[in-house]
Motif scaffolding. Structure first.
Motif, PDB file in Angstrom:
ATOM      1  N   SER A 282       8.421   0.424  44.638  1.00  0.00           N
ATOM      2  CA  SER A 282       7.170   0.089  45.296  1.00  0.00           C
ATOM      3  C   SER A 282       7.375  -1.250  46.015  1.00  0.00           C
ATOM      4  N   ARG A 283       6.558  -1.460  47.020  1.00  0.00           N
ATOM      5  CA  ARG A 283       6.746  -2.628  47.873  1.00  0.00           C
ATOM      6  C   ARG A 283       6.664  -3.932  47.070  1.00  0.00           C
ATOM      7  N   TYR A 284       5.828  -3.884  46.058  1.00  0.00           N
ATOM      8  CA  TYR A 284       5.648  -5.064  45.203  1.00  0.00           C
ATOM      9  C   TYR A 284       5.988  -4.663  43.781  1.00  0.00           C
ATOM     10  N   VAL A 285       6.071  -5.660  42.898  1.00  0.00           N
ATOM     11  CA  VAL A 285       6.359  -5.335  41.496  1.00  0.00           C
ATOM     12  C   VAL A 285       5.247  -4.457  40.925  1.00  0.00           C
ATOM     13  N   ILE A 286       4.031  -4.745  41.376  1.00  0.00           N
ATOM     14  CA  ILE A 286       2.932  -3.929  40.873  1.00  0.00           C
ATOM     15  C   ILE A 286       2.571  -2.860  41.894  1.00  0.00           C
ATOM     16  N   ILE A 374      -8.855  -5.212  32.787  1.00  0.00           N
ATOM     17  CA  ILE A 374      -8.148  -5.032  34.062  1.00  0.00           C
ATOM     18  C   ILE A 374      -6.768  -4.448  33.756  1.00  0.00           C
ATOM     19  N   ALA A 375      -6.424  -3.390  34.465  1.00  0.00           N
ATOM     20  CA  ALA A 375      -5.087  -2.807  34.279  1.00  0.00           C
ATOM     21  C   ALA A 375      -4.219  -3.180  35.477  1.00  0.00           C
ATOM     22  N   VAL A 376      -3.106  -3.808  35.192  1.00  0.00           N
ATOM     23  CA  VAL A 376      -2.124  -4.090  36.243  1.00  0.00           C
ATOM     24  C   VAL A 376      -1.016  -3.064  36.028  1.00  0.00           C
ATOM     25  N   VAL A 377      -0.846  -2.182  37.007  1.00  0.00           N
ATOM     26  CA  VAL A 377       0.021  -1.017  36.806  1.00  0.00           C
ATOM     27  C   VAL A 377       1.204  -1.049  37.775  1.00  0.00           C
ATOM     28  N   GLY A 378       2.373  -0.692  37.272  1.00  0.00           N
ATOM     29  CA  GLY A 378       3.509  -0.618  38.192  1.00  0.00           C
ATOM     30  C   GLY A 378       4.770  -0.158  37.497  1.00  0.00           C
ATOM     31  N   ARG A 379       5.426   0.860  38.093  1.00  0.00           N
ATOM     32  CA  ARG A 379       6.681   1.320  37.510  1.00  0.00           C
ATOM     33  C   ARG A 379       7.754   0.253  37.662  1.00  0.00           C
ATOM     34  N   GLY A 380       7.521  -0.682  38.610  1.00  0.00           N
ATOM     35  CA  GLY A 380       8.501  -1.739  38.850  1.00  0.00           C
ATOM     36  C   GLY A 380       8.513  -2.794  37.756  1.00  0.00           C
ATOM     37  N   MET A 381       7.513  -2.802  36.911  1.00  0.00           N
ATOM     38  CA  MET A 381       7.408  -3.867  35.903  1.00  0.00           C
ATOM     39  C   MET A 381       8.514  -3.791  34.852  1.00  0.00           C
ATOM     40  N   LYS A 382       8.966  -2.561  34.616  1.00  0.00           N
ATOM     41  CA  LYS A 382       9.975  -2.341  33.591  1.00  0.00           C
ATOM     42  C   LYS A 382      11.239  -3.166  33.862  1.00  0.00           C
ATOM     43  N   SER A 383      11.606  -3.205  35.130  1.00  0.00           N
ATOM     44  CA  SER A 383      12.862  -3.883  35.451  1.00  0.00           C
ATOM     45  C   SER A 383      12.656  -5.291  36.011  1.00  0.00           C
ATOM     46  N   ALA A 384      11.399  -5.717  36.109  1.00  0.00           N
ATOM     47  CA  ALA A 384      11.170  -7.065  36.642  1.00  0.00           C
ATOM     48  C   ALA A 384      10.902  -8.040  35.508  1.00  0.00           C
ATOM     49  N   GLY A 386       9.407 -11.454  33.888  1.00  0.00           N
ATOM     50  CA  GLY A 386       8.388 -12.486  34.106  1.00  0.00           C
ATOM     51  C   GLY A 386       7.068 -11.992  34.677  1.00  0.00           C
ATOM     52  N   THR A 387       6.867 -10.657  34.670  1.00  0.00           N
ATOM     53  CA  THR A 387       5.621 -10.155  35.253  1.00  0.00           C
ATOM     54  C   THR A 387       4.402 -10.689  34.513  1.00  0.00           C
ATOM     55  N   ALA A 388       4.459 -10.593  33.182  1.00  0.00           N
ATOM     56  CA  ALA A 388       3.310 -11.075  32.404  1.00  0.00           C
ATOM     57  C   ALA A 388       3.109 -12.563  32.662  1.00  0.00           C
ATOM     58  N   GLY A 389       4.213 -13.301  32.709  1.00  0.00           N
ATOM     59  CA  GLY A 389       4.120 -14.741  32.949  1.00  0.00           C
ATOM     60  C   GLY A 389       3.433 -15.034  34.272  1.00  0.00           C
ATOM     61  N   ARG A 390       3.783 -14.259  35.291  1.00  0.00           N
ATOM     62  CA  ARG A 390       3.170 -14.488  36.606  1.00  0.00           C
ATOM     63  C   ARG A 390       1.669 -14.201  36.571  1.00  0.00           C
ATOM     64  N   ILE A 391       1.324 -13.131  35.882  1.00  0.00           N
ATOM     65  CA  ILE A 391      -0.100 -12.787  35.792  1.00  0.00           C
ATOM     66  C   ILE A 391      -0.853 -13.946  35.129  1.00  0.00           C
ATOM     67  N   PHE A 392      -0.296 -14.426  34.023  1.00  0.00           N
ATOM     68  CA  PHE A 392      -1.073 -15.413  33.267  1.00  0.00           C
ATOM     69  C   PHE A 392      -1.088 -16.780  33.934  1.00  0.00           C
ATOM     70  N   SER A 393      -0.013 -17.113  34.649  1.00  0.00           N
ATOM     71  CA  SER A 393      -0.097 -18.409  35.328  1.00  0.00           C
ATOM     72  C   SER A 393      -1.083 -18.302  36.500  1.00  0.00           C
ATOM     73  N   ILE A 414      -0.064  -3.552  32.143  1.00  0.00           N
ATOM     74  CA  ILE A 414      -0.500  -4.651  31.281  1.00  0.00           C
ATOM     75  C   ILE A 414      -2.017  -4.678  31.396  1.00  0.00           C
ATOM     76  N   ILE A 415      -2.666  -4.644  30.253  1.00  0.00           N
ATOM     77  CA  ILE A 415      -4.130  -4.670  30.256  1.00  0.00           C
ATOM     78  C   ILE A 415      -4.580  -6.075  29.864  1.00  0.00           C
ATOM     79  N   ILE A 416      -5.527  -6.580  30.613  1.00  0.00           N
ATOM     80  CA  ILE A 416      -6.015  -7.929  30.355  1.00  0.00           C
ATOM     81  C   ILE A 416      -7.520  -7.878  30.164  1.00  0.00           C
TER      82      ILE A 416
END
Ligand code: ASP
Length: 439
Positions: A282-286, A374-384, A386-393, A414-416
């Protein structure tokens, strides 16, 4: 090669829209099986024919005069027929409808006439065969869709036709009575037809160019999604993203038939592809963000909870006994939190608290309301990384307090949890960090 093409109500709301649909179908001879919805809104304040039919039938059911309402419905079709210069009379159809309304044939029958009539008009316009959905799509006595019977009968019926129009949204019980799917169900019919003919693709034509990464009511001009997997879509639509009926993916998913969401008003756009799996990044991680407001969190604390075998089961049993489904259950060493829909929980709150006290003897129970997930969804998250870190910062930068975090074991989402008030800002912050700044 066979493509099944489903057109939504706004794509068929007027003769002008019908002409666009005709052009799309004629542009590709593989577009052999057409599933129309009922005419939708022509402009914002307009009423969908399906809603007009429900309204009209409500009068019939009360033995009130419904002739004006039925005439208004008929006018919608006559306008389309004359705008397309067709020589088609719906006299017989409307006589039968009036009679069946008077005989109280049921609101499902009433609503289904929108698609039925549009199917007749569409078949005439295209020169395709018309197949009444009641003769090929079946429900069992309990009202559940009968997939096997439908697939056999529909499959063999369509194997005899080069081209056909099958109206969406309804089918029939064994005794012939009409039954509809839930609202928006023509999407489901399209998927069933695609499965029956083993289509190469199921094109679902609507008034947007596919799925968007986030809700346009929250994000200005969000970017579109080129390709999404069935699994990702499930996660997003469960969390409120809508374009396609929730059940529409099941028939095609097993067969590996892709769905292509397209825009009737911009047929050159590629739209969104919904696929089983893909090597396309996908174009982006999410891939997308969706969310819902209106949750409650029930926080349960008990010292040494962790070592008390069966504690979680006992807590959840109380919810089950009160007929409340839970959304998420994040837990700590001595705490367990149950997220539920506020409207399902509010009336039963004290019964649930009493039940937990009785069966689990916790040290404390604390209830927090007006929360959003909130659901942040992406098949790209598996291989990326720091995704959670980016969301929380990003959320911290926007001064949003995160109430709950839950990463699905599939690493697809990731559900927040945040407060209802922070909902929109949280989505903006996440969209910004992944899509706009691409940090
Ligand atoms: N016409 C029906 C509705 O308005 C079904 C559909 O459009 O898919 O819900």
């Amino acid at each position: 090669m066979a493509k099944v093409v489903k057109f939504g109500g706004s794509s068929l709301a007027s003769a002008e829209q019908f002409k666009k649909v005709g052009d799309i179908i004629r542009a590709d001879k593989d577009r052999r099986y057409v599933v129309p919805s009922a005419p939708g809104k022509r402009y914002k304040e307009d009423t969908k024919v399906t809603d007009m039919l429900y309204g009209c039938y409500a009068l019939a059911e009360k033995d009130m005069d419904f002739s004006n309402e039925l005439s208004a419905i008929r006018e919608r079709y006559e306008e389309i027929i004359s705008g397309l210069n067709l020589k088609l009379s719906l006299d017989r159809e409307f006589d039968a409808i009036a009679k069946n309304f008077t005989d109280k044939a049921g609101s499902d029958y009433a609503a289904s006439r929108g698609e039925y009539l549009n199917g007749i008009v569409m078949a005439e316009y295209l020169g395709f065969e018309f197949i009444d959905a009641a003769s090929v799509i079946f429900f069992d006595d309990e009202g559940a869709f009968d997939a096997d019977k439908t697939n056999n009968i529909l499959g063999s019926r369509l194997s005899e036709c080069e081209n056909a129009v099958i109206p969406g949204f309804y089918g029939s019980y064994c005794d012939g009575r009409v039954k509809t799917f839930s609202r928006g169900g023509s999407d489901v019919t399209g998927s069933i037809v695609a499965k029956a003919v083993k289509a190469d693709v199921y094109e679902n034509w609507t008034d947007v160019s596919g799925f968007l990464i986030a809700d346009p009511r929250i994000i200005d001009n969000p970017q579109g999604i080129d390709t999404i997997t069935y699994k990702e879509l499930r996660e997003l639509s469960y969390m409120g993203a809508s374009v396609l009926h929730e059940d529409a993916i099941f028939p095609v998913r097993k067969e590996g038939i892709p769905i292509n969401i397209r825009n009737t008003n911009m047929p050159e756009d590629n739209g969104t592809w919904i696929v089983g799996s893909t090597c396309q990044k996908s174009r982006y991680v999410i891939t997308g963000i969706a969310g819902k407001k209106g949750f409650c969190a029930i926080n349960i604390e008990k010292d040494m909870m962790n070592s008390e075998i069966g504690f979680g089961r006992k807590v959840l049993q109380v919810f089950e006994e009160n007929d409340i489904s839970f959304e998420h259950v994040p837990s700590g060493i001595d705490t367990m939190t149950v997220f539920v829909h506020q409207d399902e929980f509010a009336d039963k709150e004290q019964k649930v608290v009493a039940g937990i006290n009785r069966s689990c003897s916790p040290d404390s129970i604390d209830i927090e309301s007006d929360l959003a997930l909130i659901a942040v969804v992406g098949r790209g998250m598996k291989s990326a990384r720091g995704t959670a870190g980016r969301i929380f910062s990003a959320l911290a930068h926007s001064k949003i307090n995160v109430k709950m975090i839950d990463q699905g074991s599939s690493e697809l989402n990731i559900i927040i949890g945040v407060t209802n008030d922070d909902f929109e800002d949280a989505i903006k912050a996440i969209y910004d960090i992944f899509v706009l700044t691409r940090l």
